[in-house]
Design a protein around this motif. Structure first.
Motif, PDB file in Angstrom:
ATOM      1  N   PRO A  61       0.239  -1.083  -8.111  1.00  0.00           N
ATOM      2  CA  PRO A  61      -0.233   0.289  -8.149  1.00  0.00           C
ATOM      3  C   PRO A  61       0.307   1.167  -7.031  1.00  0.00           C
ATOM      4  CG  PRO A  61      -1.924  -1.046  -7.168  1.00  0.00           C
ATOM      5  CD  PRO A  61      -0.790  -1.976  -7.537  1.00  0.00           C
ATOM      6  N   VAL A  62       0.998   0.576  -6.037  1.00  0.00           N
ATOM      7  CA  VAL A  62       1.448   1.375  -4.894  1.00  0.00           C
ATOM      8  C   VAL A  62       2.436   2.453  -5.331  1.00  0.00           C
ATOM      9  CG1 VAL A  62       2.617   1.299  -2.665  1.00  0.00           C
ATOM     10  CG2 VAL A  62       1.013  -0.496  -3.282  1.00  0.00           C
ATOM     11  N   SER A  63       3.409   2.093  -6.159  1.00  0.00           N
ATOM     12  CA  SER A  63       4.412   3.072  -6.570  1.00  0.00           C
ATOM     13  C   SER A  63       3.807   4.188  -7.410  1.00  0.00           C
ATOM     14  CB  SER A  63       5.537   2.392  -7.343  1.00  0.00           C
ATOM     15  OG  SER A  63       5.045   1.814  -8.537  1.00  0.00           O
ATOM     16  N   VAL A  64       2.836   3.852  -8.237  1.00  0.00           N
ATOM     17  CA  VAL A  64       2.201   4.867  -9.078  1.00  0.00           C
ATOM     18  C   VAL A  64       1.365   5.823  -8.227  1.00  0.00           C
ATOM     19  CG1 VAL A  64       0.598   5.216 -10.987  1.00  0.00           C
ATOM     20  CG2 VAL A  64       2.223   3.333 -11.076  1.00  0.00           C
ATOM     21  N   LEU A  65       0.733   5.309  -7.192  1.00  0.00           N
ATOM     22  CA  LEU A  65      -0.066   6.170  -6.317  1.00  0.00           C
ATOM     23  C   LEU A  65       0.807   7.088  -5.459  1.00  0.00           C
ATOM     24  CD1 LEU A  65      -2.772   3.618  -5.132  1.00  0.00           C
ATOM     25  CD2 LEU A  65      -3.070   5.507  -6.745  1.00  0.00           C
ATOM     26  N   LEU A  67       3.987   8.085  -6.212  1.00  0.00           N
ATOM     27  CA  LEU A  67       4.973   8.840  -6.985  1.00  0.00           C
ATOM     28  C   LEU A  67       4.783  10.356  -6.921  1.00  0.00           C
ATOM     29  CD1 LEU A  67       7.440   8.593  -8.782  1.00  0.00           C
ATOM     30  CD2 LEU A  67       5.909   8.419 -10.744  1.00  0.00           C
ATOM     31  N   PRO A  68       3.561  10.885  -6.975  1.00  0.00           N
ATOM     32  CA  PRO A  68       3.428  12.349  -6.889  1.00  0.00           C
ATOM     33  C   PRO A  68       3.848  12.926  -5.540  1.00  0.00           C
ATOM     34  CG  PRO A  68       1.430  11.374  -7.787  1.00  0.00           C
ATOM     35  CD  PRO A  68       2.291  10.258  -7.330  1.00  0.00           C
ATOM     36  N   LEU A  69       3.931  12.106  -4.500  1.00  0.00           N
ATOM     37  CA  LEU A  69       4.287  12.588  -3.174  1.00  0.00           C
ATOM     38  C   LEU A  69       5.794  12.602  -2.914  1.00  0.00           C
ATOM     39  CD1 LEU A  69       1.602  10.572  -1.179  1.00  0.00           C
ATOM     40  CD2 LEU A  69       1.426  12.911  -2.045  1.00  0.00           C
ATOM     41  N   VAL A  70       6.573  12.039  -3.836  1.00  0.00           N
ATOM     42  CA  VAL A  70       8.002  11.853  -3.620  1.00  0.00           C
ATOM     43  C   VAL A  70       8.788  12.894  -4.411  1.00  0.00           C
ATOM     44  CG1 VAL A  70       9.905  10.231  -3.958  1.00  0.00           C
ATOM     45  CG2 VAL A  70       7.688   9.393  -3.230  1.00  0.00           C
ATOM     46  N   PRO A  71       9.796  13.522  -3.787  1.00  0.00           N
ATOM     47  CA  PRO A  71      10.637  14.455  -4.555  1.00  0.00           C
ATOM     48  C   PRO A  71      11.445  13.697  -5.605  1.00  0.00           C
ATOM     49  CG  PRO A  71      11.502  14.167  -2.339  1.00  0.00           C
ATOM     50  CD  PRO A  71      10.193  13.445  -2.391  1.00  0.00           C
ATOM     51  N   ASP A  72      11.859  14.400  -6.632  1.00  0.00           N
ATOM     52  CA  ASP A  72      12.537  13.780  -7.769  1.00  0.00           C
ATOM     53  C   ASP A  72      14.037  13.639  -7.495  1.00  0.00           C
ATOM     54  OD1 ASP A  72      12.830  12.648 -10.231  1.00  0.00           O
ATOM     55  OD2 ASP A  72      12.967  14.547 -11.299  1.00  0.00           O
ATOM     56  N   THR A  73      14.374  12.824  -6.506  1.00  0.00           N
ATOM     57  CA  THR A  73      15.771  12.520  -6.206  1.00  0.00           C
ATOM     58  C   THR A  73      15.965  11.016  -6.280  1.00  0.00           C
ATOM     59  OG1 THR A  73      15.374  12.323  -3.834  1.00  0.00           O
ATOM     60  CG2 THR A  73      15.973  14.511  -4.662  1.00  0.00           C
ATOM     61  N   GLY A  82      11.385   0.447  -3.015  1.00  0.00           N
ATOM     62  CA  GLY A  82      11.529  -0.547  -1.944  1.00  0.00           C
ATOM     63  C   GLY A  82      10.287  -0.667  -1.080  1.00  0.00           C
ATOM     64  N   LEU A  83       9.733   0.461  -0.674  1.00  0.00           N
ATOM     65  CA  LEU A  83       8.519   0.447   0.147  1.00  0.00           C
ATOM     66  C   LEU A  83       7.342  -0.144  -0.625  1.00  0.00           C
ATOM     67  CD1 LEU A  83       7.052   1.305   2.769  1.00  0.00           C
ATOM     68  CD2 LEU A  83       6.578   3.474   1.639  1.00  0.00           C
ATOM     69  N   SER A  84       7.215   0.235  -1.878  1.00  0.00           N
ATOM     70  CA  SER A  84       6.124  -0.294  -2.701  1.00  0.00           C
ATOM     71  C   SER A  84       6.250  -1.804  -2.873  1.00  0.00           C
ATOM     72  CB  SER A  84       6.111   0.377  -4.069  1.00  0.00           C
ATOM     73  OG  SER A  84       5.924   1.753  -3.953  1.00  0.00           O
ATOM     74  N   ALA A  85       7.470  -2.282  -3.072  1.00  0.00           N
ATOM     75  CA  ALA A  85       7.687  -3.721  -3.228  1.00  0.00           C
ATOM     76  C   ALA A  85       7.319  -4.472  -1.953  1.00  0.00           C
ATOM     77  CB  ALA A  85       9.136  -3.998  -3.610  1.00  0.00           C
ATOM     78  N   LEU A  86       7.665  -3.913  -0.789  1.00  0.00           N
ATOM     79  CA  LEU A  86       7.327  -4.582   0.470  1.00  0.00           C
ATOM     80  C   LEU A  86       5.819  -4.592   0.721  1.00  0.00           C
ATOM     81  CD1 LEU A  86      10.184  -3.386   2.839  1.00  0.00           C
ATOM     82  CD2 LEU A  86       9.844  -5.660   1.846  1.00  0.00           C
ATOM     83  N   VAL A  87       5.144  -3.498   0.406  1.00  0.00           N
ATOM     84  CA  VAL A  87       3.687  -3.445   0.583  1.00  0.00           C
ATOM     85  C   VAL A  87       3.013  -4.451  -0.343  1.00  0.00           C
ATOM     86  CG1 VAL A  87       1.647  -1.980   0.243  1.00  0.00           C
ATOM     87  CG2 VAL A  87       3.651  -1.076   1.424  1.00  0.00           C
ATOM     88  N   GLN A  88       3.449  -4.485  -1.594  1.00  0.00           N
ATOM     89  CA  GLN A  88       2.869  -5.432  -2.551  1.00  0.00           C
ATOM     90  C   GLN A  88       3.164  -6.875  -2.133  1.00  0.00           C
ATOM     91  OE1 GLN A  88       0.690  -3.338  -4.415  1.00  0.00           O
ATOM     92  NE2 GLN A  88       1.318  -4.649  -6.082  1.00  0.00           N
TER      93      GLN A  88
END
Length: 112
Positions: A61-65, A67-73, A82-88
């Motif tokens: 769920p980290v990437s889904v949470l 995602l709204p904070l990240v620009p679309d690049t 990458g960050l979500s994978a490391l946190v998980q």
């Protein structure tokens, strides 16, 4: 020279990320990223654009949470994955270490 606090943090990070459960999870994420890249390179069908959701499913769920904070690049989304994978992976590693310690304690050994 590293202080003992720095050494303890590095040892803890290695323990959370370098265990069989975390490494298997990270391999799953890498497979999802490679699958997405292969589909985008070699397939031009109508469903090819949906291949990217597997990366988000693998790191939810980290990437889904986040995602709204990240620009679309492209780079921002890559860093998000990458960050979500490391946190998980760290969370999975913590659960693995807790269960492993509980099993050793129940068997009469000492907790690691």
């Amino acid at each position: 020279m590293a202080e003992s606090g720095d050494t303890n943090r590095i040892t803890t990070a290695r323990g959370l990320l370098l265990n069989p459960a975390s490494l298997a999870y990270l391999a799953l994420v890498v497979a999802a990223v490679l699958f997405t890249a292969a589909v985008n390179l070699f397939d031009s069908g109508a469903d090819a654009s949906f291949a990217g959701v597997w990366m988000f499913f693998a790191t939810a769920p980290v990437s889904v949470l986040l995602l709204p904070l990240v620009p679309d690049t492209g780079w921002a989304v890559a860093l998000l994955i990458g960050l979500s994978a490391l946190v998980q992976a760290a969370a999975i590693g913590a659960v693995y270490r807790a269960l492993r310690g509980r099993r050793l304690t129940a068997a009469g050994g000492t907790a690691a």
